[in-house]
Design an enzyme around this catalytic site. Structure first.
Site, PDB file in Angstrom:
ATOM      1  N   CYS A  58      -2.661   8.697  27.114  1.00 45.78           N
ATOM      2  CA  CYS A  58      -1.810   8.226  28.216  1.00 45.78           C
ATOM      3  C   CYS A  58      -0.786   7.213  27.718  1.00 45.78           C
ATOM      4  O   CYS A  58      -0.434   6.255  28.423  1.00 45.78           O
ATOM      5  CB  CYS A  58      -2.649   7.624  29.345  1.00 45.78           C
ATOM      6  SG  CYS A  58      -3.685   8.822  30.194  1.00 45.78           S
ATOM      7  N   LYS A 116     -14.364  -0.453  31.872  1.00 45.76           N
ATOM      8  CA  LYS A 116     -14.172  -0.745  30.447  1.00 45.76           C
ATOM      9  C   LYS A 116     -14.882  -2.033  30.031  1.00 45.76           C
ATOM     10  O   LYS A 116     -14.843  -2.407  28.855  1.00 45.76           O
ATOM     11  CB  LYS A 116     -12.676  -0.861  30.126  1.00 45.76           C
ATOM     12  CG  LYS A 116     -11.881   0.418  30.375  1.00 45.76           C
ATOM     13  CD  LYS A 116     -10.431   0.254  29.976  1.00 45.76           C
ATOM     14  CE  LYS A 116      -9.561   1.406  30.461  1.00 45.76           C
ATOM     15  NZ  LYS A 116      -9.922   2.705  29.876  1.00 45.76           N
ATOM     16  N   ASP A 120      -0.898  -6.132  31.794  1.00 51.49           N
ATOM     17  CA  ASP A 120      -1.945  -5.116  31.911  1.00 51.49           C
ATOM     18  C   ASP A 120      -3.048  -5.506  30.937  1.00 51.49           C
ATOM     19  O   ASP A 120      -2.903  -5.352  29.725  1.00 51.49           O
ATOM     20  CB  ASP A 120      -1.376  -3.734  31.591  1.00 51.49           C
ATOM     21  CG  ASP A 120      -2.440  -2.651  31.586  1.00 51.49           C
ATOM     22  OD1 ASP A 120      -3.619  -2.944  31.884  1.00 51.49           O
ATOM     23  OD2 ASP A 120      -2.100  -1.498  31.257  1.00 51.49           O
ATOM     24  N   GLN A 143      -7.407  -3.598  28.417  1.00 50.76           N
ATOM     25  CA  GLN A 143      -8.068  -3.562  27.120  1.00 50.76           C
ATOM     26  C   GLN A 143      -8.381  -4.956  26.583  1.00 50.76           C
ATOM     27  O   GLN A 143      -9.061  -5.071  25.563  1.00 50.76           O
ATOM     28  CB  GLN A 143      -7.191  -2.818  26.109  1.00 50.76           C
ATOM     29  CG  GLN A 143      -6.899  -1.383  26.451  1.00 50.76           C
ATOM     30  CD  GLN A 143      -8.121  -0.488  26.379  1.00 50.76           C
ATOM     31  OE1 GLN A 143      -9.091  -0.797  25.701  1.00 50.76           O
ATOM     32  NE2 GLN A 143      -8.080   0.633  27.073  1.00 50.76           N
ATOM     33  N   HIS A 168       0.643   1.983  28.420  1.00 52.62           N
ATOM     34  CA  HIS A 168      -0.124   3.067  29.020  1.00 52.62           C
ATOM     35  C   HIS A 168       0.707   3.621  30.176  1.00 52.62           C
ATOM     36  O   HIS A 168       1.484   2.908  30.797  1.00 52.62           O
ATOM     37  CB  HIS A 168      -1.457   2.505  29.530  1.00 52.62           C
ATOM     38  CG  HIS A 168      -2.436   3.526  30.012  1.00 52.62           C
ATOM     39  ND1 HIS A 168      -2.321   4.142  31.240  1.00 52.62           N
ATOM     40  CD2 HIS A 168      -3.567   4.015  29.452  1.00 52.62           C
ATOM     41  CE1 HIS A 168      -3.342   4.973  31.411  1.00 52.62           C
ATOM     42  NE2 HIS A 168      -4.107   4.924  30.338  1.00 52.62           N
TER      43      HIS A 168
END
Length: 434
Positions: free
Chosen positions: A392, A252, A226, A229, A149
Protein backbone atom coordinates in the site's frame (compact mmCIF):
# COMPACT_ATOMS: atom_id res chain seq x y z
CA UNK A 1 26.33 -14.97 13.06
CA UNK A 2 26.90 -11.24 13.39
CA UNK A 3 28.16 -8.58 15.75
CA UNK A 4 26.04 -5.54 16.45
CA UNK A 5 28.03 -2.35 16.05
CA UNK A 6 26.74 0.60 18.07
CA UNK A 7 27.04 3.79 16.00
CA UNK A 8 28.99 6.57 17.65
CA UNK A 9 26.86 8.85 19.80
CA UNK A 10 24.11 6.30 20.42
CA UNK A 11 23.47 4.95 23.95
CA UNK A 12 24.97 1.55 24.64
CA UNK A 13 22.42 -1.26 24.66
CA UNK A 14 23.47 -2.20 28.19
CA UNK A 15 22.24 1.22 29.36
CA UNK A 16 18.62 0.61 28.44
CA UNK A 17 15.98 -1.64 30.02
CA UNK A 18 15.70 -5.20 28.76
CA UNK A 19 13.11 -7.94 28.93
CA UNK A 20 13.08 -11.71 28.55
CA UNK A 21 12.06 -12.27 24.93
CA UNK A 22 11.34 -15.97 25.46
CA UNK A 23 9.03 -15.11 28.38
CA UNK A 24 7.26 -12.59 26.16
CA UNK A 25 6.91 -15.15 23.36
CA UNK A 26 5.23 -17.51 25.82
CA UNK A 27 2.43 -14.95 26.17
CA UNK A 28 1.53 -15.30 22.47
CA UNK A 29 -0.28 -18.60 21.79
CA UNK A 30 0.03 -18.39 18.01
CA UNK A 31 3.84 -18.37 18.16
CA UNK A 32 3.82 -22.01 19.25
CA UNK A 33 2.10 -23.31 16.11
CA UNK A 34 3.64 -24.83 13.01
CA UNK A 35 3.17 -23.76 9.40
CA UNK A 36 3.70 -26.29 6.63
CA UNK A 37 5.43 -28.63 9.07
CA UNK A 38 7.88 -26.00 10.33
CA UNK A 39 7.92 -23.85 13.46
CA UNK A 40 6.23 -20.54 12.74
CA UNK A 41 8.65 -17.69 11.99
CA UNK A 42 6.44 -14.61 11.94
CA UNK A 43 8.08 -11.62 10.27
CA UNK A 44 5.00 -9.62 9.26
CA UNK A 45 4.24 -7.49 12.31
CA UNK A 46 4.16 -4.28 10.25
CA UNK A 47 1.05 -5.77 8.69
CA UNK A 48 -0.52 -6.97 11.92
CA UNK A 49 0.89 -8.00 15.27
CA UNK A 50 -0.06 -11.03 17.29
CA UNK A 51 -2.06 -10.85 20.50
CA UNK A 52 -0.91 -11.97 23.95
CA UNK A 53 -3.12 -14.01 26.27
CA UNK A 54 -3.52 -10.96 28.48
CA UNK A 55 -5.38 -9.19 25.67
CA UNK A 56 -7.31 -12.25 24.50
CA UNK A 57 -8.49 -12.91 28.07
CA UNK A 58 -9.79 -9.34 28.46
CA UNK A 59 -11.64 -9.54 25.14
CA UNK A 60 -13.26 -12.83 26.08
CA UNK A 61 -14.12 -11.70 29.60
CA UNK A 62 -15.77 -8.54 28.32
CA UNK A 63 -18.15 -10.52 26.12
CA UNK A 64 -18.74 -13.18 28.76
CA UNK A 65 -19.42 -10.87 31.72
CA UNK A 66 -19.75 -7.20 30.78
CA UNK A 67 -21.36 -7.06 27.35
CA UNK A 68 -23.63 -4.03 27.05
CA UNK A 69 -23.93 -0.88 24.98
CA UNK A 70 -22.22 2.27 26.17
CA UNK A 71 -23.74 5.57 27.28
CA UNK A 72 -27.28 4.35 26.64
CA UNK A 73 -28.54 2.71 29.79
CA UNK A 74 -28.45 2.83 33.57
CA UNK A 75 -28.41 -0.93 34.07
CA UNK A 76 -25.37 -2.71 35.46
CA UNK A 77 -24.03 -4.22 32.26
CA UNK A 78 -24.34 -0.96 30.37
CA UNK A 79 -22.60 0.88 33.20
CA UNK A 80 -19.77 -1.67 33.32
CA UNK A 81 -19.31 -1.51 29.55
CA UNK A 82 -19.23 2.29 29.62
CA UNK A 83 -16.71 2.37 32.45
CA UNK A 84 -14.47 -0.13 30.63
CA UNK A 85 -14.76 1.75 27.32
CA UNK A 86 -13.96 5.13 28.84
CA UNK A 87 -11.28 3.53 30.99
CA UNK A 88 -9.57 2.32 27.83
CA UNK A 89 -9.73 5.84 26.43
CA UNK A 90 -7.98 7.14 29.55
CA UNK A 91 -5.27 4.46 29.28
CA UNK A 92 -4.56 5.36 25.67
CA UNK A 93 -4.46 9.07 26.48
CA UNK A 94 -1.85 8.41 29.16
CA UNK A 95 0.10 6.13 26.79
CA UNK A 96 0.65 8.98 24.32
CA UNK A 97 0.72 11.74 26.97
CA UNK A 98 -2.45 13.42 25.77
CA UNK A 99 -3.66 16.33 27.88
CA UNK A 100 -7.08 14.73 28.33
CA UNK A 101 -8.91 11.51 27.41
CA UNK A 102 -11.33 13.74 25.50
CA UNK A 103 -8.57 14.22 22.91
CA UNK A 104 -8.77 10.51 22.03
CA UNK A 105 -11.30 9.58 19.34
CA UNK A 106 -11.91 5.90 18.71
CA UNK A 107 -12.06 4.86 15.04
CA UNK A 108 -11.91 1.49 13.35
CA UNK A 109 -8.28 1.95 12.18
CA UNK A 110 -5.72 4.55 11.10
CA UNK A 111 -7.32 4.86 7.69
CA UNK A 112 -10.62 5.94 9.18
CA UNK A 113 -8.82 8.33 11.55
CA UNK A 114 -7.04 10.07 8.67
CA UNK A 115 -10.21 10.16 6.57
CA UNK A 116 -12.09 11.67 9.51
CA UNK A 117 -9.78 14.68 9.45
CA UNK A 118 -9.89 14.92 5.66
CA UNK A 119 -13.69 14.90 5.59
CA UNK A 120 -13.84 17.40 8.44
CA UNK A 121 -11.82 19.71 6.18
CA UNK A 122 -14.22 18.99 3.35
CA UNK A 123 -17.30 19.71 5.48
CA UNK A 124 -15.79 22.91 6.87
CA UNK A 125 -14.86 24.03 3.36
CA UNK A 126 -18.44 23.61 2.20
CA UNK A 127 -19.79 25.87 4.94
CA UNK A 128 -19.43 29.61 5.14
CA UNK A 129 -19.36 29.21 8.91
CA UNK A 130 -16.52 26.68 8.85
CA UNK A 131 -13.45 27.37 10.96
CA UNK A 132 -10.92 29.05 8.62
CA UNK A 133 -8.19 26.65 9.76
CA UNK A 134 -10.16 23.83 8.16
CA UNK A 135 -11.35 25.60 5.04
CA UNK A 136 -9.64 24.76 1.76
CA UNK A 137 -10.05 26.13 -1.73
CA UNK A 138 -8.14 26.95 -4.90
CA UNK A 139 -4.73 28.37 -4.05
CA UNK A 140 -4.45 26.41 -0.80
CA UNK A 141 -2.01 23.51 -0.52
CA UNK A 142 -1.78 20.19 1.32
CA UNK A 143 1.64 18.57 1.75
CA UNK A 144 2.41 14.86 2.14
CA UNK A 145 5.43 12.74 1.13
CA UNK A 146 6.39 10.21 -1.48
CA UNK A 147 6.75 7.49 1.16
CA UNK A 148 3.15 7.59 2.43
CA UNK A 149 0.94 4.57 2.88
CA UNK A 150 -2.07 4.88 0.59
CA UNK A 151 -4.21 5.69 3.64
CA UNK A 152 -2.25 8.93 4.06
CA UNK A 153 -2.23 9.73 0.35
CA UNK A 154 -5.59 8.92 -1.24
CA UNK A 155 -7.73 10.86 1.33
CA UNK A 156 -5.75 14.03 0.59
CA UNK A 157 -5.99 13.48 -3.17
CA UNK A 158 -9.76 13.21 -2.82
CA UNK A 159 -9.91 16.25 -0.53
CA UNK A 160 -7.97 18.35 -3.02
CA UNK A 161 -10.25 17.20 -5.83
CA UNK A 162 -13.32 18.22 -3.79
CA UNK A 163 -11.97 21.61 -2.75
CA UNK A 164 -9.70 22.69 -5.59
CA UNK A 165 -6.65 22.76 -3.32
CA UNK A 166 -3.27 21.55 -4.57
CA UNK A 167 -1.48 18.45 -3.29
CA UNK A 168 2.31 18.64 -2.99
CA UNK A 169 4.87 16.24 -1.53
CA UNK A 170 8.36 15.68 -0.19
CA UNK A 171 10.46 13.40 -2.38
CA UNK A 172 12.50 10.48 -1.06
CA UNK A 173 16.27 10.22 -1.36
CA UNK A 174 18.15 7.22 -2.69
CA UNK A 175 18.89 6.28 0.93
CA UNK A 176 15.19 6.23 1.85
CA UNK A 177 15.08 9.52 3.75
CA UNK A 178 12.79 12.49 3.25
CA UNK A 179 14.36 15.04 0.93
CA UNK A 180 14.03 18.28 2.91
CA UNK A 181 16.22 20.34 0.57
CA UNK A 182 13.20 22.37 -0.59
CA UNK A 183 11.46 22.50 2.80
CA UNK A 184 10.89 26.26 2.86
CA UNK A 185 9.54 26.27 -0.69
CA UNK A 186 7.35 23.21 -0.21
CA UNK A 187 5.78 24.38 3.05
CA UNK A 188 4.87 28.00 2.41
CA UNK A 189 2.22 30.64 3.10
CA UNK A 190 -0.27 28.70 0.94
CA UNK A 191 0.12 25.50 2.98
CA UNK A 192 -2.89 24.71 5.15
CA UNK A 193 -2.16 21.12 6.20
CA UNK A 194 0.82 18.77 6.32
CA UNK A 195 0.34 15.04 6.90
CA UNK A 196 3.38 12.78 7.08
CA UNK A 197 4.16 9.22 7.99
CA UNK A 198 6.19 9.00 11.19
CA UNK A 199 7.70 5.60 10.38
CA UNK A 200 7.44 4.24 6.86
CA UNK A 201 5.70 0.89 6.55
CA UNK A 202 7.85 -0.03 3.52
CA UNK A 203 11.23 1.67 4.06
CA UNK A 204 11.37 1.49 7.85
CA UNK A 205 12.48 5.14 7.92
CA UNK A 206 11.66 7.05 11.09
CA UNK A 207 11.19 10.63 10.00
CA UNK A 208 12.75 13.33 12.13
CA UNK A 209 10.03 15.97 12.28
CA UNK A 210 11.51 18.88 14.24
CA UNK A 211 12.53 21.02 11.23
CA UNK A 212 9.24 20.30 9.50
CA UNK A 213 7.26 21.15 12.63
CA UNK A 214 9.15 24.41 13.00
CA UNK A 215 8.36 25.36 9.41
CA UNK A 216 4.70 24.34 9.78
CA UNK A 217 4.39 26.64 12.79
CA UNK A 218 6.09 29.49 10.90
CA UNK A 219 3.48 29.43 8.13
CA UNK A 220 0.49 28.76 10.42
CA UNK A 221 -0.46 25.36 8.99
CA UNK A 222 -1.61 22.23 10.82
CA UNK A 223 0.43 19.03 11.14
CA UNK A 224 -0.64 15.39 11.33
CA UNK A 225 1.53 12.31 11.77
CA UNK A 226 0.53 8.82 10.66
CA UNK A 227 1.88 6.88 13.61
CA UNK A 228 0.58 3.44 12.63
CA UNK A 229 4.11 2.02 12.59
CA UNK A 230 5.64 4.12 15.36
CA UNK A 231 3.23 4.07 18.31
CA UNK A 232 3.49 0.24 18.61
CA UNK A 233 7.29 0.34 18.62
CA UNK A 234 8.56 3.40 20.48
CA UNK A 235 7.51 5.89 23.15
CA UNK A 236 5.10 8.53 21.85
CA UNK A 237 4.57 11.90 23.50
CA UNK A 238 2.20 14.11 21.51
CA UNK A 239 3.20 17.15 23.55
CA UNK A 240 6.89 16.64 22.87
CA UNK A 241 6.29 16.12 19.15
CA UNK A 242 4.23 19.32 18.97
CA UNK A 243 1.79 17.96 16.41
CA UNK A 244 -1.91 18.70 15.92
CA UNK A 245 -3.17 15.20 15.09
CA UNK A 246 -1.85 11.65 15.11
CA UNK A 247 -3.44 8.43 13.89
CA UNK A 248 -2.64 4.86 14.87
CA UNK A 249 -4.27 1.46 14.87
CA UNK A 250 -4.79 -1.22 17.50
CA UNK A 251 -4.06 -4.40 15.60
CA UNK A 252 -0.41 -3.45 15.04
CA UNK A 253 0.20 -2.98 18.78
CA UNK A 254 -1.01 -6.31 20.23
CA UNK A 255 -4.66 -5.22 20.17
CA UNK A 256 -7.58 -6.49 18.12
CA UNK A 257 -8.60 -5.49 14.63
CA UNK A 258 -11.42 -2.99 14.17
CA UNK A 259 -10.10 -0.35 16.56
CA UNK A 260 -7.94 2.70 15.89
CA UNK A 261 -7.28 6.12 17.36
CA UNK A 262 -7.34 9.69 16.21
CA UNK A 263 -5.69 12.02 18.69
CA UNK A 264 -6.19 15.74 18.18
CA UNK A 265 -5.58 18.89 20.15
CA UNK A 266 -8.73 19.63 22.16
CA UNK A 267 -9.36 23.05 20.66
CA UNK A 268 -8.97 21.70 17.13
CA UNK A 269 -11.35 18.80 17.71
CA UNK A 270 -13.84 21.29 19.18
CA UNK A 271 -13.60 23.36 15.98
CA UNK A 272 -13.99 20.41 13.60
CA UNK A 273 -17.42 19.65 12.16
CA UNK A 274 -18.74 16.09 12.49
CA UNK A 275 -18.29 13.61 9.67
CA UNK A 276 -20.76 10.83 10.48
CA UNK A 277 -24.21 11.69 11.76
CA UNK A 278 -26.34 9.45 13.96
CA UNK A 279 -26.82 8.31 17.50
CA UNK A 280 -24.52 9.24 20.38
CA UNK A 281 -22.87 12.17 18.56
CA UNK A 282 -25.73 14.58 19.07
CA UNK A 283 -26.60 17.17 21.67
CA UNK A 284 -30.18 17.90 20.59
CA UNK A 285 -32.15 16.74 17.56
CA UNK A 286 -35.22 18.25 15.94
CA UNK A 287 -36.67 17.80 12.49
CA UNK A 288 -35.52 21.31 11.70
CA UNK A 289 -31.88 20.71 12.71
CA UNK A 290 -29.47 19.26 15.21
CA UNK A 291 -26.66 20.34 17.49
CA UNK A 292 -23.72 18.11 18.27
CA UNK A 293 -21.97 16.72 21.31
CA UNK A 294 -18.49 17.91 22.21
CA UNK A 295 -15.52 15.73 21.23
CA UNK A 296 -14.84 12.88 21.32
CA UNK A 297 -18.50 11.82 21.16
CA UNK A 298 -19.07 14.13 18.18
CA UNK A 299 -16.89 11.84 16.08
CA UNK A 300 -18.14 8.47 17.40
CA UNK A 301 -21.59 8.10 15.85
CA UNK A 302 -23.43 4.84 16.43
CA UNK A 303 -22.40 1.87 18.50
CA UNK A 304 -18.62 1.97 18.73
CA UNK A 305 -16.18 -0.97 18.80
CA UNK A 306 -16.60 -1.38 22.56
CA UNK A 307 -14.92 -4.71 23.23
CA UNK A 308 -12.13 -3.85 20.81
CA UNK A 309 -11.45 -0.58 22.65
CA UNK A 310 -11.37 -2.39 25.98
CA UNK A 311 -8.93 -4.95 24.55
CA UNK A 312 -6.78 -2.14 23.14
CA UNK A 313 -6.62 -0.75 26.65
CA UNK A 314 -5.36 -4.17 27.77
CA UNK A 315 -2.75 -4.08 25.00
CA UNK A 316 -1.56 -0.70 26.25
CA UNK A 317 -1.28 -2.20 29.74
CA UNK A 318 0.76 -5.07 28.34
CA UNK A 319 3.15 -2.90 26.34
CA UNK A 320 3.53 -0.43 29.21
CA UNK A 321 4.34 -3.28 31.57
CA UNK A 322 7.25 -4.31 29.36
CA UNK A 323 8.25 -0.70 28.68
CA UNK A 324 8.24 1.09 25.36
CA UNK A 325 11.90 2.08 25.59
CA UNK A 326 12.79 -1.56 26.16
CA UNK A 327 10.71 -2.59 23.16
CA UNK A 328 12.29 0.12 21.03
CA UNK A 329 15.81 -0.96 21.87
CA UNK A 330 15.08 -4.67 21.48
CA UNK A 331 13.89 -3.91 17.97
CA UNK A 332 16.94 -1.75 17.31
CA UNK A 333 19.15 -4.70 18.22
CA UNK A 334 17.10 -7.05 16.05
CA UNK A 335 17.16 -4.60 13.16
CA UNK A 336 20.91 -4.11 13.38
CA UNK A 337 21.34 -7.88 13.41
CA UNK A 338 18.99 -8.31 10.44
CA UNK A 339 20.64 -5.60 8.34
CA UNK A 340 24.00 -7.22 8.94
CA UNK A 341 22.67 -10.72 8.21
CA UNK A 342 20.79 -9.78 5.05
CA UNK A 343 23.91 -8.10 3.71
CA UNK A 344 25.43 -11.60 3.43
CA UNK A 345 22.76 -12.77 0.95
CA UNK A 346 24.06 -12.49 -2.64
CA UNK A 347 21.94 -10.38 -4.96
CA UNK A 348 19.84 -8.86 -2.17
CA UNK A 349 19.00 -5.16 -2.36
CA UNK A 350 17.57 -3.32 0.65
CA UNK A 351 15.24 -0.36 0.11
CA UNK A 352 15.53 2.29 2.80
CA UNK A 353 18.21 3.04 5.39
CA UNK A 354 20.88 0.36 5.66
CA UNK A 355 22.01 1.41 9.14
CA UNK A 356 19.98 1.00 12.36
CA UNK A 357 19.78 4.75 12.93
CA UNK A 358 16.61 6.69 12.16
CA UNK A 359 14.84 3.51 11.14
CA UNK A 360 12.57 0.90 12.67
CA UNK A 361 12.26 -2.85 12.39
CA UNK A 362 10.79 -3.04 8.89
CA UNK A 363 13.09 -4.07 6.05
CA UNK A 364 11.98 -4.29 2.42
CA UNK A 365 14.25 -5.94 -0.11
CA UNK A 366 14.49 -7.58 -3.51
CA UNK A 367 16.39 -10.64 -4.67
CA UNK A 368 17.92 -10.10 -8.09
CA UNK A 369 15.99 -11.92 -10.81
CA UNK A 370 13.34 -13.37 -8.47
CA UNK A 371 9.84 -11.93 -8.13
CA UNK A 372 8.81 -11.10 -4.54
CA UNK A 373 5.73 -13.32 -4.81
CA UNK A 374 7.99 -16.29 -5.56
CA UNK A 375 10.20 -15.34 -2.62
CA UNK A 376 7.18 -15.23 -0.32
CA UNK A 377 5.84 -18.59 -1.45
CA UNK A 378 9.13 -20.43 -0.99
CA UNK A 379 9.60 -18.84 2.44
CA UNK A 380 6.06 -19.75 3.48
CA UNK A 381 6.74 -23.37 2.57
CA UNK A 382 9.44 -23.19 5.25
CA UNK A 383 7.10 -21.62 7.82
CA UNK A 384 8.55 -18.13 7.35
CA UNK A 385 5.87 -15.48 7.05
CA UNK A 386 6.85 -12.27 5.24
CA UNK A 387 4.88 -9.73 3.24
CA UNK A 388 5.18 -9.27 -0.53
CA UNK A 389 3.75 -6.62 -2.84
CA UNK A 390 3.80 -2.83 -2.87
CA UNK A 391 2.61 -2.69 0.78
CA UNK A 392 0.00 0.00 0.00
CA UNK A 393 2.90 2.32 -0.81
CA UNK A 394 3.11 1.99 -4.58
CA UNK A 395 4.78 5.39 -5.18
CA UNK A 396 7.80 4.11 -3.23
CA UNK A 397 8.09 1.10 -5.54
CA UNK A 398 7.83 3.41 -8.53
CA UNK A 399 10.51 5.64 -7.00
CA UNK A 400 12.95 2.73 -6.83
CA UNK A 401 11.93 1.14 -10.12
CA UNK A 402 10.54 -2.15 -8.80
CA UNK A 403 7.05 -3.65 -9.13
CA UNK A 404 7.04 -4.94 -5.54
CA UNK A 405 9.29 -5.89 -2.64
CA UNK A 406 9.59 -8.56 0.01
CA UNK A 407 9.18 -7.14 3.51
CA UNK A 408 10.32 -8.60 6.83
CA UNK A 409 9.12 -6.75 9.91
CA UNK A 410 9.85 -7.30 13.57
CA UNK A 411 8.32 -6.75 16.99
CA UNK A 412 8.95 -7.36 20.65
CA UNK A 413 8.69 -11.14 20.17
CA UNK A 414 11.16 -11.38 17.27
CA UNK A 415 14.42 -13.26 17.92
CA UNK A 416 17.80 -13.47 16.23
CA UNK A 417 17.05 -17.15 15.58
CA UNK A 418 14.16 -16.03 13.39
CA UNK A 419 16.45 -13.71 11.46
CA UNK A 420 18.83 -16.63 10.94
CA UNK A 421 15.88 -18.69 9.68
CA UNK A 422 15.03 -15.93 7.21
CA UNK A 423 18.59 -15.89 5.86
CA UNK A 424 18.57 -19.68 5.48
CA UNK A 425 15.19 -19.43 3.80
CA UNK A 426 16.48 -16.88 1.32
CA UNK A 427 19.38 -19.19 0.52
CA UNK A 428 16.80 -21.85 -0.29
CA UNK A 429 14.91 -19.37 -2.50
CA UNK A 430 18.07 -18.74 -4.47
CA UNK A 431 18.64 -22.47 -4.92
CA UNK A 432 15.08 -23.00 -6.17
CA UNK A 433 15.43 -20.26 -8.77
CA UNK A 434 19.11 -20.77 -9.64
Amino acid sequence: MTTIVIPEGMPQFDDVPRFDVEAVRADFPILSREVNGHPLVYLDSANTSHKPRQVLDVLREHYERHNGNVSRSVHTLGTEATEAYEGARAKIAAFINASSPDEVVFTKNSTEAINLVAYAFSNASASAAGDPRFRLGPGDEVVISEMEHHSNLVPWQLLCERTGATLRWFNVTDEGRLDESNLDELINERTKFVSLVHMSNILGTVNATSRITERVREVGALLMLDCSQSVPHMPMDVVDYDVDFIAFTGHKMCGPTGIGVLWGRAELLAAMPPVLGGGSMIETVALTGSTFAPPPARFEAGTPPIAEAVALGAAVDYLSGIGMRAIQWHEKEITAYALDALATVPGLRIFGPTVPVGRGGTISFALEGIHPHDVGQVLDAQGIEVRVGHHCARPVCVRYGVPATTRASFYLYTTTNEIDALVRGLEQVRKVFA
